[in-house]
Design an enzyme around this catalytic site. Sequence first.
Site, PDB file in Angstrom:
ATOM      1  N   SER A 117      10.075   4.190 -10.347  1.00 52.28           N
ATOM      2  CA  SER A 117      10.029   4.801  -9.017  1.00 52.28           C
ATOM      3  C   SER A 117      10.644   6.196  -8.984  1.00 52.28           C
ATOM      4  CB  SER A 117      10.770   3.905  -8.011  1.00 52.28           C
ATOM      5  OG  SER A 117      10.136   2.654  -7.880  1.00 52.28           O
ATOM      6  N   GLY A 173      -3.506   1.756 -15.374  1.00 51.77           N
ATOM      7  CA  GLY A 173      -4.861   1.225 -15.275  1.00 51.77           C
ATOM      8  C   GLY A 173      -5.837   2.053 -16.091  1.00 51.77           C
ATOM      9  N   ARG A 178     -12.172 -28.542  10.470  1.00 49.09           N
ATOM     10  CA  ARG A 178     -11.366 -29.624   9.884  1.00 49.09           C
ATOM     11  C   ARG A 178     -10.755 -30.463  10.997  1.00 49.09           C
ATOM     12  NH1 ARG A 178      -9.325 -33.543   7.295  1.00 49.09           N
ATOM     13  NH2 ARG A 178      -7.805 -33.245   5.609  1.00 49.09           N
ATOM     14  N   GLY A 196      -5.000 -29.019   0.692  1.00 48.68           N
ATOM     15  CA  GLY A 196      -5.518 -29.104  -0.675  1.00 48.68           C
ATOM     16  C   GLY A 196      -6.764 -28.276  -0.879  1.00 48.68           C
ATOM     17  N   THR A 204       4.606  -3.912  -5.174  1.00 44.31           N
ATOM     18  CA  THR A 204       5.366  -3.118  -6.144  1.00 44.31           C
ATOM     19  C   THR A 204       4.577  -1.991  -6.785  1.00 44.31           C
ATOM     20  OG1 THR A 204       4.917  -4.867  -7.780  1.00 44.31           O
ATOM     21  CG2 THR A 204       7.062  -4.874  -6.740  1.00 44.31           C
ATOM     22  N   GLU A 215       1.976   1.486  -6.584  1.00 43.62           N
ATOM     23  CA  GLU A 215       1.935   2.654  -5.694  1.00 43.62           C
ATOM     24  C   GLU A 215       3.267   2.786  -4.947  1.00 43.62           C
ATOM     25  OE1 GLU A 215      -0.206   5.225  -5.004  1.00 43.62           O
ATOM     26  OE2 GLU A 215      -1.276   4.594  -6.802  1.00 43.62           O
ATOM     27  N   ASP A 238       7.392   0.815  -5.252  1.00 47.75           N
ATOM     28  CA  ASP A 238       8.068  -0.425  -4.904  1.00 47.75           C
ATOM     29  C   ASP A 238       8.460  -0.374  -3.425  1.00 47.75           C
ATOM     30  OD1 ASP A 238      10.795  -1.906  -4.461  1.00 47.75           O
ATOM     31  OD2 ASP A 238       9.922  -2.829  -6.246  1.00 47.75           O
TER      32      ASP A 238
END
Length: 549
Positions: free
Chosen positions: A66, A99, A232, A317, A338, A340, A342
């Site tokens: 950072s 990346g 549901r 589930g 975290t 770009e 923290d």
Amino acid sequence: MGPFLAAFETLATFDLGLWVKTGVQFGLFGGSIFFLGTERHHALLDDIAAARRLGCFAMSETGHGSNVRQLGTRARYDAATDEIVVHTPSPGDRKDYVGNAGAHGTLATVFAQLEVDGADHGVHAILVPIRDESGQPMPGVTLIDNGVKMGLNGVDNGRIAFDEVRVPRTALLDRFGRIEEDGSYASPIASPSHRFFTMIGTLVGGRVSVANAALSTSKVALAIAIRYSHRRRQFGAPGEPEVTIASYPSHQRRLMPPLAMTLALDLALEDLTRQYESLALVETDKRELEALAAGMKAITTWHCTATVQACREACGGAGYLAVNRFAALKADSDVFTTFEGDNTVLLQLVTRGLLTGFRQQFADDRVTGFVRFLVDRAQSTFHRLNPLETRATSTEALRDPTFQLDLLRHRTQDQLIGLASQLRSLVGEGLDATQAFNQVQNAALSLAHAHLEQHVLERVIEVEASALDPSLGPVLTTARNLVALHRIEWDLGWFLEHGYMAGGQASAIRREVEALCGELSAFGLGIVEAFRLPRLSAPIADLTEPAET
């Protein structure tokens, strides 16, 4: 810039790995060349846009994640050969989590400390080839894949180290600092500090993009969970059909506060994106915008992490099955808090932004003037709520936007003054500004949270008051009430401790939040449909099929 950001926001609803790969190539790598380079570098943009030239954005380091200003990678200009020598002095100075570095990148924008004729000119960006056409590392370049991660494993994050790698002088991205043909350094910005913040400010779009992607992820999770809750069925009165879980207050308590906050953040991010779009191509100090983007990125990504988890649990589930997407949403979005920046560090940037108007007094040890400035600024709006206000418990009183906003504003001002008092005491004990700020980090983080929650509510109230479609009024008002009172409920301890409300009012706020969850639930399906998500791709979100009981 608006359509560019909209494209990223839309990609995030489908596949976050694709979103990251696209962001690295076009947003970070291409964006760094566009914003930090000049005409000769812009000649690369056609190949970058067509993905004929894949690249990466090498800023973070193993030991300096950072702390960009103190990066360890060196870039020394060699006048004898008219080249820049890029070097990694120690393992802690390796570029990390980059990346496109693990497999595909051929060219990297490398941030390094620039040295010209023995003088250090601070962090600059240099284009450095890292792979040849056959995919092999260039001489002097070490490339290592970071390995399997919690998520985003379609993204080839890698580590880069440089051993006296030489590139032409013209590889320096020189919009804000250049090396002349005679070997001298020149910059249109005289102050090294101002130059650094101007360079970094051009890259604020990354945080705006992450915030919007996090919000897209929250929308997907909520759409799946809320649609499922309406199909549901579980339990019911003896002899009666089972009822949908959407009708249970406990279920509404899980999903409605994050739904309301998602709407609020959507409005706040729309405003932030508009500001960014108007300033992105303007050569101006963007520190105020950078602080807002940092703060919105932090609270939106934290909101995303909490929302995905709440929605997963709300689907039982079925939510644990990979086919229903929560596994990927959770694994792939977790890193948002975290990367770009923290989030904890970004909130400190927000607090420093709040102190900008009187930072000079603080730096010069004019402590009395510093605190007086704070108090004078606060006195116009800061006052203790009177006993009638602290005891008001009616629905009308608690849902009054003026009451809600006053509470959040008073909290911000109170914490600002409290932080100033702590800083004054610490400086009086002999600490310098940096040491003092480090000592009050927790108070600084609380202040940033308070300020950002106030900012979001202000934006919602503004939109609510100007809504052109009358049918939106009940939705916006209900959402605004739930956002405000839920955040006040979350921090009831602080409000009670500081005398801003009495116990009876605190209890009334809890009851009001319960009622608002039920009221917003009536709009739940309509809201998630209004997100206009192209395709959810989760079987449990299909309303045409009954869910097993």
